[in-house]
Motif scaffolding. Structure first.
Motif, PDB file in Angstrom:
ATOM      1  N   PRO A  53       0.799  -1.233   0.000  1.00 31.67           N
ATOM      2  CA  PRO A  53       0.000   0.000   0.000  1.00 31.67           C
ATOM      3  C   PRO A  53       0.831   1.282   0.000  1.00 31.67           C
ATOM      4  CG  PRO A  53      -0.072  -1.045   2.155  1.00 31.67           C
ATOM      5  CD  PRO A  53       0.593  -2.014   1.229  1.00 31.67           C
ATOM      6  N   MET A  54       2.129   1.159   0.282  1.00 35.95           N
ATOM      7  CA  MET A  54       3.005   2.322   0.212  1.00 35.95           C
ATOM      8  C   MET A  54       3.512   2.562  -1.206  1.00 35.95           C
ATOM      9  SD  MET A  54       3.071   3.653   3.228  1.00 35.95           S
ATOM     10  CE  MET A  54       4.466   4.773   3.061  1.00 35.95           C
ATOM     11  N   ASP A  55       3.273   1.590  -2.093  1.00 29.38           N
ATOM     12  CA  ASP A  55       3.704   1.684  -3.486  1.00 29.38           C
ATOM     13  C   ASP A  55       2.634   2.394  -4.307  1.00 29.38           C
ATOM     14  OD1 ASP A  55       4.438   1.294  -6.160  1.00 29.38           O
ATOM     15  OD2 ASP A  55       5.146  -0.757  -5.841  1.00 29.38           O
ATOM     16  N   LYS A  56       3.001   3.462  -4.987  1.00 23.37           N
ATOM     17  CA  LYS A  56       2.034   4.255  -5.738  1.00 23.37           C
ATOM     18  C   LYS A  56       1.398   3.485  -6.888  1.00 23.37           C
ATOM     19  CE  LYS A  56       5.584   6.469  -8.649  1.00 23.37           C
ATOM     20  NZ  LYS A  56       5.235   5.758  -9.894  1.00 23.37           N
ATOM     21  N   ASP A  57       2.001   2.404  -7.311  1.00 16.86           N
ATOM     22  CA  ASP A  57       1.464   1.612  -8.416  1.00 16.86           C
ATOM     23  C   ASP A  57       0.439   0.575  -7.964  1.00 16.86           C
ATOM     24  OD1 ASP A  57       2.977   2.919 -10.382  1.00 16.86           O
ATOM     25  OD2 ASP A  57       4.714   1.644  -9.995  1.00 16.86           O
ATOM     26  N   SER A  58       0.335   0.331  -6.662  1.00 27.19           N
ATOM     27  CA  SER A  58      -0.654  -0.624  -6.150  1.00 27.19           C
ATOM     28  C   SER A  58      -2.045  -0.003  -6.192  1.00 27.19           C
ATOM     29  CB  SER A  58      -0.315  -1.035  -4.711  1.00 27.19           C
ATOM     30  OG  SER A  58       0.925  -1.700  -4.646  1.00 27.19           O
ATOM     31  N   LYS A  59      -3.030  -0.810  -6.548  1.00 26.39           N
ATOM     32  CA  LYS A  59      -4.413  -0.336  -6.592  1.00 26.39           C
ATOM     33  C   LYS A  59      -5.264  -0.913  -5.468  1.00 26.39           C
ATOM     34  CE  LYS A  59      -4.424   0.327 -11.620  1.00 26.39           C
ATOM     35  NZ  LYS A  59      -5.082  -0.052 -12.899  1.00 26.39           N
ATOM     36  N   LEU A  60      -4.697  -1.863  -4.730  1.00 26.05           N
ATOM     37  CA  LEU A  60      -5.433  -2.529  -3.655  1.00 26.05           C
ATOM     38  C   LEU A  60      -4.456  -2.994  -2.591  1.00 26.05           C
ATOM     39  CD1 LEU A  60      -8.413  -3.551  -3.074  1.00 26.05           C
ATOM     40  CD2 LEU A  60      -7.650  -5.752  -3.965  1.00 26.05           C
ATOM     41  N   GLY A  61      -4.718  -2.600  -1.357  1.00 26.24           N
ATOM     42  CA  GLY A  61      -3.866  -3.027  -0.255  1.00 26.24           C
ATOM     43  C   GLY A  61      -4.414  -4.287   0.394  1.00 26.24           C
ATOM     44  N   PRO A  62      -3.842  -4.698   1.531  1.00 21.96           N
ATOM     45  CA  PRO A  62      -4.290  -5.907   2.213  1.00 21.96           C
ATOM     46  C   PRO A  62      -5.551  -5.667   3.035  1.00 21.96           C
ATOM     47  CG  PRO A  62      -2.540  -4.884   3.463  1.00 21.96           C
ATOM     48  CD  PRO A  62      -2.695  -4.066   2.206  1.00 21.96           C
ATOM     49  N   VAL A  63      -6.241  -6.746   3.363  1.00 20.15           N
ATOM     50  CA  VAL A  63      -7.300  -6.689   4.359  1.00 20.15           C
ATOM     51  C   VAL A  63      -6.636  -6.379   5.704  1.00 20.15           C
ATOM     52  CG1 VAL A  63      -9.103  -8.037   5.522  1.00 20.15           C
ATOM     53  CG2 VAL A  63      -8.749  -8.269   3.046  1.00 20.15           C
ATOM     54  N   ALA A  64      -7.332  -5.688   6.578  1.00 21.75           N
ATOM     55  CA  ALA A  64      -6.702  -5.123   7.774  1.00 21.75           C
ATOM     56  C   ALA A  64      -6.161  -6.156   8.760  1.00 21.75           C
ATOM     57  CB  ALA A  64      -7.687  -4.203   8.497  1.00 21.75           C
ATOM     58  N   ARG A  65      -6.820  -7.314   8.861  1.00 22.88           N
ATOM     59  CA  ARG A  65      -6.360  -8.346   9.798  1.00 22.88           C
ATOM     60  C   ARG A  65      -6.569  -9.716   9.186  1.00 22.88           C
ATOM     61  NH1 ARG A  65      -9.978  -5.890  13.789  1.00 22.88           N
ATOM     62  NH2 ARG A  65     -11.068  -7.891  13.778  1.00 22.88           N
ATOM     63  N   LYS A  66      -5.803 -10.700   9.657  1.00 22.46           N
ATOM     64  CA  LYS A  66      -5.923 -12.063   9.137  1.00 22.46           C
ATOM     65  C   LYS A  66      -7.306 -12.647   9.396  1.00 22.46           C
ATOM     66  CE  LYS A  66      -3.746 -16.626   9.208  1.00 22.46           C
ATOM     67  NZ  LYS A  66      -5.009 -17.378   9.383  1.00 22.46           N
ATOM     68  N   ASP A  67      -7.857 -12.417  10.597  1.00 24.81           N
ATOM     69  CA  ASP A  67      -9.171 -12.976  10.911  1.00 24.81           C
ATOM     70  C   ASP A  67     -10.255 -12.388  10.015  1.00 24.81           C
ATOM     71  OD1 ASP A  67      -8.658 -10.530  12.507  1.00 24.81           O
ATOM     72  OD2 ASP A  67     -10.680 -10.863  13.262  1.00 24.81           O
ATOM     73  N   LEU A  68     -10.078 -11.128   9.631  1.00 26.18           N
ATOM     74  CA  LEU A  68     -11.053 -10.490   8.744  1.00 26.18           C
ATOM     75  C   LEU A  68     -10.951 -11.069   7.332  1.00 26.18           C
ATOM     76  CD1 LEU A  68     -10.585  -6.822   9.973  1.00 26.18           C
ATOM     77  CD2 LEU A  68     -12.534  -8.321  10.456  1.00 26.18           C
ATOM     78  N   ARG A  69      -9.727 -11.335   6.872  1.00 30.52           N
ATOM     79  CA  ARG A  69      -9.575 -11.959   5.554  1.00 30.52           C
ATOM     80  C   ARG A  69     -10.164 -13.367   5.562  1.00 30.52           C
ATOM     81  NH1 ARG A  69      -3.817 -13.461   2.885  1.00 30.52           N
ATOM     82  NH2 ARG A  69      -3.863 -14.880   4.674  1.00 30.52           N
ATOM     83  N   ASP A  70      -9.925 -14.113   6.645  1.00 27.18           N
ATOM     84  CA  ASP A  70     -10.464 -15.468   6.736  1.00 27.18           C
ATOM     85  C   ASP A  70     -11.993 -15.451   6.699  1.00 27.18           C
ATOM     86  OD1 ASP A  70      -7.882 -16.402   6.897  1.00 27.18           O
ATOM     87  OD2 ASP A  70      -7.927 -16.715   9.079  1.00 27.18           O
ATOM     88  N   LYS A  71     -12.586 -14.494   7.410  1.00 22.93           N
ATOM     89  CA  LYS A  71     -14.051 -14.384   7.413  1.00 22.93           C
ATOM     90  C   LYS A  71     -14.562 -14.075   6.011  1.00 22.93           C
ATOM     91  CE  LYS A  71     -17.925 -11.733   9.267  1.00 22.93           C
ATOM     92  NZ  LYS A  71     -18.360 -10.622  10.161  1.00 22.93           N
ATOM     93  N   LEU A  72     -13.900 -13.135   5.329  1.00 21.40           N
ATOM     94  CA  LEU A  72     -14.307 -12.759   3.980  1.00 21.40           C
ATOM     95  C   LEU A  72     -14.242 -13.969   3.050  1.00 21.40           C
ATOM     96  CD1 LEU A  72     -15.010 -10.481   1.920  1.00 21.40           C
ATOM     97  CD2 LEU A  72     -12.545 -10.183   1.601  1.00 21.40           C
ATOM     98  N   HIS A  73     -13.140 -14.713   3.113  1.00 20.44           N
ATOM     99  CA  HIS A  73     -12.982 -15.870   2.228  1.00 20.44           C
ATOM    100  C   HIS A  73     -14.021 -16.949   2.547  1.00 20.44           C
ATOM    101  CE1 HIS A  73     -11.065 -18.413  -0.659  1.00 20.44           C
ATOM    102  NE2 HIS A  73     -10.772 -19.347   0.230  1.00 20.44           N
ATOM    103  N   ASN A  74     -14.326 -17.126   3.814  1.00 17.08           N
ATOM    104  CA  ASN A  74     -15.345 -18.099   4.199  1.00 17.08           C
ATOM    105  C   ASN A  74     -16.712 -17.705   3.647  1.00 17.08           C
ATOM    106  OD1 ASN A  74     -13.520 -19.676   5.613  1.00 17.08           O
ATOM    107  ND2 ASN A  74     -13.963 -18.718   7.596  1.00 17.08           N
ATOM    108  N   GLN A  75     -17.005 -16.408   3.631  1.00 16.55           N
ATOM    109  CA  GLN A  75     -18.268 -15.944   3.060  1.00 16.55           C
ATOM    110  C   GLN A  75     -18.322 -16.212   1.554  1.00 16.55           C
ATOM    111  OE1 GLN A  75     -17.867 -11.883   4.680  1.00 16.55           O
ATOM    112  NE2 GLN A  75     -19.882 -12.138   5.603  1.00 16.55           N
ATOM    113  N   VAL A  76     -17.190 -16.013   0.888  1.00 21.10           N
ATOM    114  CA  VAL A  76     -17.118 -16.300  -0.547  1.00 21.10           C
ATOM    115  C   VAL A  76     -17.347 -17.789  -0.789  1.00 21.10           C
ATOM    116  CG1 VAL A  76     -15.576 -16.392  -2.555  1.00 21.10           C
ATOM    117  CG2 VAL A  76     -15.651 -14.333  -1.130  1.00 21.10           C
ATOM    118  N   GLU A  77     -16.654 -18.639  -0.029  1.00 26.29           N
ATOM    119  CA  GLU A  77     -16.775 -20.078  -0.223  1.00 26.29           C
ATOM    120  C   GLU A  77     -18.183 -20.580   0.085  1.00 26.29           C
ATOM    121  OE1 GLU A  77     -13.495 -21.789   2.074  1.00 26.29           O
ATOM    122  OE2 GLU A  77     -12.494 -22.146   0.144  1.00 26.29           O
ATOM    123  N   GLU A  78     -18.798 -20.031   1.133  1.00 24.88           N
ATOM    124  CA  GLU A  78     -20.160 -20.435   1.463  1.00 24.88           C
ATOM    125  C   GLU A  78     -21.131 -20.025   0.358  1.00 24.88           C
ATOM    126  OE1 GLU A  78     -23.671 -19.677   4.794  1.00 24.88           O
ATOM    127  OE2 GLU A  78     -21.602 -19.110   5.276  1.00 24.88           O
TER     128      GLU A  78
END
Length: 464
Positions: A301-326
């Motif tokens: 996210p510090m790179d000006k060429d990036s258009k998308l940074g990371p999800v804020a926390r690992k547990d939040l990314r896991d929840k998001l992916h679980n929602q996608v899979e469900e």
């Protein structure tokens, strides 16, 4: 015996997974003492003139400008937003300070009315007391600024319990406030656990509670505050629908929708989340939208060429992916993205889900990350039905070349607190912000938030 807490926590950079800083929780005794100190500061502050308060609020905006780069860097390190968007967040905060110090303060001026008996009535918007704010991590400065500034202008004291992972941003904001001339303790950051937070809500000196968070958190806080007869303002989650009608400018709709779904890494309560497209233009929109989302590269996210940074926390990314899979297990299809990348950091690719139906998380719930739900509607009327088929009611949007028609739909048929027409936007200092249904109640911005926590006092002088 006074309860103490030796537990602590560390903030983690979601792009590198490295520790930034360790913090210890305050003891319950220290937290309750901080409430008392805030009230003492409030007792002096409430008697300051509107002009004096406005001068300090304006100075806070000026101080934010001075330390903009440091604040932006810290926000990006703590929650992963693109550094460019961290700068944009601070500009919004500066705008809130400027608006509140000028237009906002007018809402607090005394109003004089003539009474039926010939007497005179004075209506005062008097300060209410110490206001407790519980805020999330996705906009580390803005979430705190938007309730704190108006309440300071109104003459109240302000307590902040920020999300743990942006504790550094909370403490930096406290320094900004005090460097701008705000009296010490009037704005206080509480580094506390949930049990101590409940004690703060119950505290006799706390007169109002505001929360930005999930609907579940809103239910809990509303019950706690209601039992203690404290007023609340709740800004909760949503799954905002953006309608692409038969007469829409599809190119504009695609460009705006990609931006609206991926801004702030997709972690925005008013992000465009469900894209309801009528049959006539569905295939055209789908092809271009999936292509546009596929081109959103994630990276540092510090790179000006990036258009998308990371999800804020690992547990939040896991929840998001679980929602996608469900959702996929219940019939949705992945049109792009949908796979956790094998790389350092809590990244998740920009994703589009098709064949989204009721009963899937992608339709019913809030997906807090760069995942778009694509839904086909038969016609404009069906699109409006699908948009309102939600327990949430925060925001939404309409794409149509017929602005008059879109305005009428927004006014008479769209059941949310905010609607964008042929555009996407986050918040505007001069427009109200808030929702209905499970998205909460109360308003912020636009001069409305400044009177949420005041005592509208009637002073009557008879003519006899």
């Amino acid at each position: 015996m006074t309860k103490t807490s030796n537990k602590g926590f560390s903030t983690i950079n979601p792009a590198t997974e490295k520790e930034i800083q360790h913090y210890d929780y305050m003891t319950e005794e220290d937290a309750l003492k901080a409430v008392n100190n805030c009230d003492k500061a409030y007792q002096d502050w409430r008697l300051k003139s509107l002009d004096h308060r406005a001068e300090i609020v304006k100075s806070i905006g000026e101080e934010l400008k001075k330390v903009k780069d440091d604040n932006a860097k810290l926000m990006t390190q703590e929650m992963g937003k693109l550094v460019k968007q961290s700068h944009e967040e601070i500009e919004l905060c500066i705008g809130i300070c400027e608006y509140t110090a000028t237009e906002g303060r007018k809402k607090l001026e005394d109003e004089v009315r003539t009474m039926e008996n010939g007497g005179k009535g004075i209506i005062q918007q008097a300060p209410l007391g110490v206001i407790y704010g519980i805020q999330p991590w996705n906009f580390p400065l803005y979430q705190a600024i938007r309730y704190a500034i108006v309440n300071l202008m109104a003459g109240n004291g302000v307590l902040l319990k920020h999300a743990k992972n942006v504790t550094g941003s909370a403490l930096m904001l406290k320094k900004v406030f005090e460097d701008a001339g705000l009296p010490k303790n009037l704005f206080t950051v509480l580094i506390i656990d949930h049990d101590t937070s409940d004690k703060i809500i119950e505290h006799k000196l706390v007169r109002g509670v505001t929360l930005t968070g999930s609907s579940k958190a809103g239910e809990y806080i509303a019950q706690k505050a209601g039992k203690a007869l404290k007023k609340t303002v709740l800004e909760l989650g949503s799954n905002d629908a953006y309608l692409v009608l038969e007469d829409a400018d599809v190119d504009l709709a695609v460009k705006t929708s990609v931006f609206g779904r991926t801004y702030n890494n997709g972690e925005t309560c008013v992000a465009a989340k469900r894209f309801v497209v009528v049959d006539k233009v569905y295939d055209q929109f789908k092809e271009a939208f999936v292509k546009g989302m596929s081109q959103i590269n994630h990276g540092d996210p510090m790179d000006k060429d990036s258009k998308l940074g990371p999800v804020a926390r690992k547990d939040l990314r896991d929840k998001l992916h679980n929602q996608v899979e469900e959702s996929v297990n219940k019939g949705a299809e992945v049109l792009c993205g949908g796979t956790i990348p094998d790389t350092k950091g809590y990244y998740y690719p920009s994703t589009v889900l098709g064949n989204v139906k009721p009963g899937q998380p992608a339709y019913d719930d809030e997906l807090f990350g760069p995942v778009a739900s694509l839904i086909k509607a038969k016609d404009d009327q069906d699109a409006m039905r699908i948009a309102n088929d939600s327990r949430f009611g925060l925001g939404g949007g309409i794409f149509s070349k017929d602005e008059d028609k879109a305005i009428q739909l927004a006014k008479n048929h769209f059941h949310t607190g905010m609607i964008n027409i042929n555009s996407y936007g986050l918040a505007h200092p001069n427009m109200p912000f808030g929702g209905i249904k499970d998205s909460g109640y109360g308003r912020e911005h636009g001069g409305f938030g400044i009177t949420e926590f005041v005592n509208t006092k009637a002073i009557m002088l008879n003519n006899s």
